[in-house]
Scaffold this motif. Structure first.
Motif: not given
Length: 406
Positions: A13-18, A137-143
């Motif tokens: 699934e598309a990675e969330p950005q925030r 799972r809801m967050a991009p790796p950096r967050l």
């Protein structure tokens, strides 16, 4: 307090950005309800024991049976439901809390109450197996670390606001109303989850169980699991019977205030851990253990001084608040790509074994030596924990975390 064994595998699934704050706050509320259901009896033991016609140590076993329910079922239920859609599973787990807390509130039988608490523990096993992984799972790796910290904020909020509020309700009205209030909050949360939390697919079964034995051979996993077992055991011995301890030192009328101080310090702790964990996991873990040890020493030696008790409780909260996030992260780091899920499944089981053991050991200590033995027991258990954390410099609690550059 229980912990978390994420079993989800990130799909395409598309990675969330925030960060999706509304959804993460729903998970934090689920953590709040799970944690508060577990620890609420700590502030209500005298009235619960009176109404159920059992001793205070027997009433304390309502925490033990909850932990046993989680410890016995977390791994097998997680494996059995691995293919379920994640939202469906989370809704099922939270509905279990609504049922269990309702039965606890209306029960006049100790055995029925213990059965309801066991069911609540089973629901907790399902919930804890989802929550941290869901947040990640809801967050991009950096967050991802920040997302987990937001979700886990429900633990100190439960301790700082929930348990004192429940204790106040128990004194002002009845302990049954406190549990019914939990049911009402859970019903509201079910609607919130349905409306705001994204759904994800489960994981396709591969026809084999989690490689637990293989995970134990991974360097660093065993030290993290040892620290989890012994540190949670130490915490639970004192926290489960804190109302009894405070009553014996002349603060029986201030239980809700003491718990409020503890929880507020825990909130500060989890904020600091969330901000620093990516670069300072080892230092934060050592500091947490030292703070808990110092608090136990103060309570053991100077329990006759009210100011010292409040200072010790503050140190205890500062030490304990970030522990769930620290150990969760350490287990995932130690397990790596191949063994992270197995390591964290064992972590959630050992956490609840320690919760159950803490209730049992605390009850025995109360009957044999009195409540004054609690802080001494905590202090004795803290010593090997500190030794293992300090010694696990290369694996388990390393000076540098892989992939962080720190």
């Amino acid at each position: 307090m229980t912990t978390y064994a994420p079993t989800d595998v990130r799909t395409e699934e598309a990675e969330p950005q925030r960060l999706p704050l509304l959804a993460l706050l729903a998970l934090a509320t689920a953590v709040f309800i799970t944690s508060l259901t577990e620890t609420l009896p700590a502030g209500l033991l005298p009235s619960m024991s009176s109404d159920l016609a059992v001793s205070e140590s027997a009433a304390g076993q309502t925490v033990t049976i909850y932990a046993i329910g989680t410890a016995l079922t977390a791994i097998p239920l997680t494996a059995a439901t691995t293919a379920w859609r994640r939202k469906r599973l989370l809704l099922t787990a939270m509905a279990g809390f609504a049922v269990a807390n309702t039965v606890t509130a209306i029960s006049t039988s100790y055995l029925l109450t213990m059965g309801a608490r066991f069911v609540a523990g089973v629901a907790a096993g399902l919930a804890w197996a989802l929550l941290a992984g869901y947040a990640r799972r809801m967050a991009p790796p950096r967050l991802q670390g920040k997302a987990i910290a937001i979700a886990m904020a429900g633990i100190p909020v439960a301790l700082s606001l929930g348990v004192p509020a429940g204790t106040f309700l128990g004194k002002a009205v009845s302990w049954q109303v406190a549990f019914l209030t939990m049911t009402g909050l859970t019903v509201i949360l079910l609607g919130w989850i349905a409306a705001a939390v994204p759904d994800y697919p489960g994981q396709k079964p591969e026809g084999k169980g989690a490689p637990m034995l293989s995970a134990l051979k991974v360097p660093g996993v065993t030290p993290v699991l040892f620290v989890t077992l012994v540190l949670v055991l130490a915490h639970t011995i004192l926290y489960t019977f804190i109302s009894i301890f405070l009553d014996q030192v002349g603060l029986g009328d201030s239980i809700d205030l003491v718990l409020l101080v503890f929880g507020a310090a825990s909130l500060l702790s989890i904020w600091a851990v969330g901000a620093l964990i990516n670069r300072r996991l080892r230092v934060l873990t050592i500091v947490s253990v030292l703070l808990m040890g110092l608090a136990a020493a103060a309570l053991a030696v100077l329990s006759g001084n009210t100011v010292v008790i409040y200072a010790a409780v503050t140190l205890w909260g500062l030490g304990w608040g970030g522990v769930p996030t620290l150990l969760q992260t350490a287990a995932g780091d130690a397990g790596g790509e191949e063994a992270a899920d197995a390591a964290q499944a064992m972590l959630v089981t050992l956490w609840n074994v320690a919760m159950a053991g803490g209730g049992l050991v605390g009850g025995l200590l109360l009957d044999l030596f009195g409540s004054g033995s609690f802080p001494w027991s905590v202090l004795i258990l803290i010593v090997p924990v500190l030794a293992v954390v300090v010694g696990a410099r290369t694996h388990g609690f390393p000076a540098k975390r892989a992939g962080t550059g720190a």
